[in-house]
Design a protein around this motif. Structure first.
Motif, short mmCIF file in Angstrom:
data_model
loop_
_atom_site.label_atom_id
_atom_site.label_comp_id
_atom_site.label_asym_id
_atom_site.label_seq_id
_atom_site.Cartn_x
_atom_site.Cartn_y
_atom_site.Cartn_z
N THR A 129 0.82 -1.21 0.00
CA THR A 129 0.00 0.00 0.00
C THR A 129 0.86 1.26 0.00
OG1 THR A 129 -0.17 0.16 2.41
CG2 THR A 129 -1.82 -1.21 1.27
N SER A 130 2.18 1.10 0.03
CA SER A 130 3.09 2.24 0.01
C SER A 130 3.49 2.56 -1.43
CB SER A 130 4.34 1.93 0.84
OG SER A 130 5.20 1.07 0.10
N PHE A 131 4.43 3.47 -1.59
CA PHE A 131 4.94 3.82 -2.91
C PHE A 131 5.59 2.63 -3.61
CE2 PHE A 131 8.59 4.25 -0.21
CZ PHE A 131 9.65 3.87 -1.00
N VAL A 132 5.97 1.59 -2.85
CA VAL A 132 6.60 0.40 -3.44
C VAL A 132 5.62 -0.33 -4.35
CG1 VAL A 132 7.62 -1.86 -2.90
CG2 VAL A 132 8.23 0.16 -1.55
N GLY A 133 4.36 -0.36 -3.95
CA GLY A 133 3.33 -1.03 -4.75
C GLY A 133 3.43 -2.55 -4.71
N THR A 169 20.75 -0.90 10.00
CA THR A 169 21.35 -0.01 8.99
C THR A 169 21.68 -0.72 7.69
OG1 THR A 169 23.55 -0.38 9.93
CG2 THR A 169 22.31 1.55 10.73
N TRP A 170 21.86 -2.04 7.73
CA TRP A 170 22.18 -2.76 6.50
C TRP A 170 20.92 -2.91 5.65
CZ3 TRP A 170 20.34 -6.90 3.87
CH2 TRP A 170 21.10 -7.33 2.79
N ARG A 171 21.09 -2.86 4.35
CA ARG A 171 20.01 -3.14 3.41
C ARG A 171 20.65 -3.57 2.10
NH1 ARG A 171 20.33 2.44 3.74
NH2 ARG A 171 20.67 3.49 1.75
N PRO A 172 19.90 -4.32 1.29
CA PRO A 172 20.43 -4.69 -0.02
C PRO A 172 20.75 -3.44 -0.84
CG PRO A 172 18.44 -5.93 0.48
CD PRO A 172 18.58 -4.88 1.53
N GLU A 173 21.73 -3.53 -1.70
CA GLU A 173 22.14 -2.38 -2.52
C GLU A 173 20.99 -1.75 -3.30
OE1 GLU A 173 25.56 -2.93 -5.00
OE2 GLU A 173 26.68 -3.89 -3.38
N SER A 174 20.06 -2.59 -3.76
CA SER A 174 18.97 -2.08 -4.59
C SER A 174 17.82 -1.48 -3.77
CB SER A 174 18.43 -3.19 -5.49
OG SER A 174 17.93 -4.26 -4.68
N VAL A 175 17.92 -1.55 -2.45
CA VAL A 175 16.88 -1.00 -1.59
C VAL A 175 17.35 0.37 -1.07
CG1 VAL A 175 15.60 -1.30 0.58
CG2 VAL A 175 16.05 -3.27 -0.90
N THR A 176 16.56 1.38 -1.38
CA THR A 176 16.93 2.74 -0.96
C THR A 176 16.60 2.94 0.51
OG1 THR A 176 14.77 3.69 -1.49
CG2 THR A 176 16.40 3.62 -3.28
N GLU A 177 17.16 3.98 1.08
CA GLU A 177 16.87 4.30 2.48
C GLU A 177 15.39 4.60 2.65
OE1 GLU A 177 18.13 7.55 5.87
OE2 GLU A 177 19.54 7.07 4.26
N GLN A 178 14.78 5.22 1.65
CA GLN A 178 13.36 5.53 1.70
C GLN A 178 12.55 4.26 1.83
OE1 GLN A 178 11.73 7.37 -1.79
NE2 GLN A 178 9.98 8.17 -0.72
#
Length: 178
Positions: A129-133, A169-178
């Protein structure tokens, strides 16, 4: 029935090894488990009549691993355009499937003595339901390797360990902070 009908994937810091044709006992006896998750296969997760063996499964796992906390892993509804052969069971409608999953968890899972529910189905539905869709699977039902699995991992961290996910703080490279 001690049938070697399972694949057992074991992940360590150094590697991931999958054994095929493994019995449930092999996996349960391999480690002194702290946590064990149980789930229903995705196509049946919203069908209450498919939970008939849950008591027997919990008794069996509990007897084999008496010190482990047993959690229910709530799966997610299929992507809206999924071509999964079982999606028509839910009128090929994501919300119909999601609501059926919620109902099955409420009526068939909650009455059991699980340590907690890992609500990945709700986490994924909320993110849709977010901007991710509706972009969190790679094939309409398996989570994507980036955003989908990351959301599921954060949900597991919170449910099993109580960790505040906003501090991760870690996230996959393709995942933005947003």
């Amino acid at each position: 029935n001690s049938t070697p009908a399972y694949a057992y994937a074991k992940y360590t810091k150094a590697s991931a090894v999958t054994q095929k044709e493994v019995t449930l006992d092999t996996a349960l006896e391999d480690e002194d488990w702290d946590f064990i998750t149980v789930q229903q296969v995705s196509q049946s997760t919203g069908m209450p009549d498919t939970f008939a063996n849950l008591d027997a499964i919990l008794a069996y796992v509990g007897a084999k691993c008496p010190d482990a906390k047993i959690y229910w892993h709530m799966t997610w509804a299929y992507q809206g355009n999924s071509a999964h052969s079982a999606f028509p069971t839910y009128s090929s409608d994501q919300m119909t499937m999601y609501n059926a999953i919620i109902s099955a968890v409420q009526n068939k899972v909650l009455p059991h003595n699980f340590a907690k529910i890992v609500p990945n189905g709700t986490a994924i539905q909320n993110m849709r339901t977010s901007f991710v869709g509706d972009t969190l699977t790679r094939d309409g039902y398996h989570l994507s390797y980036d955003k989908g699995r990351y959301i599921a991992a954060l949900t597991f961290l919170k449910a099993l360990l109580g960790l505040p996910i906003e501090q991760v703080t870690w996230r996959p490279e393709s995942v933005t902070e947003q």
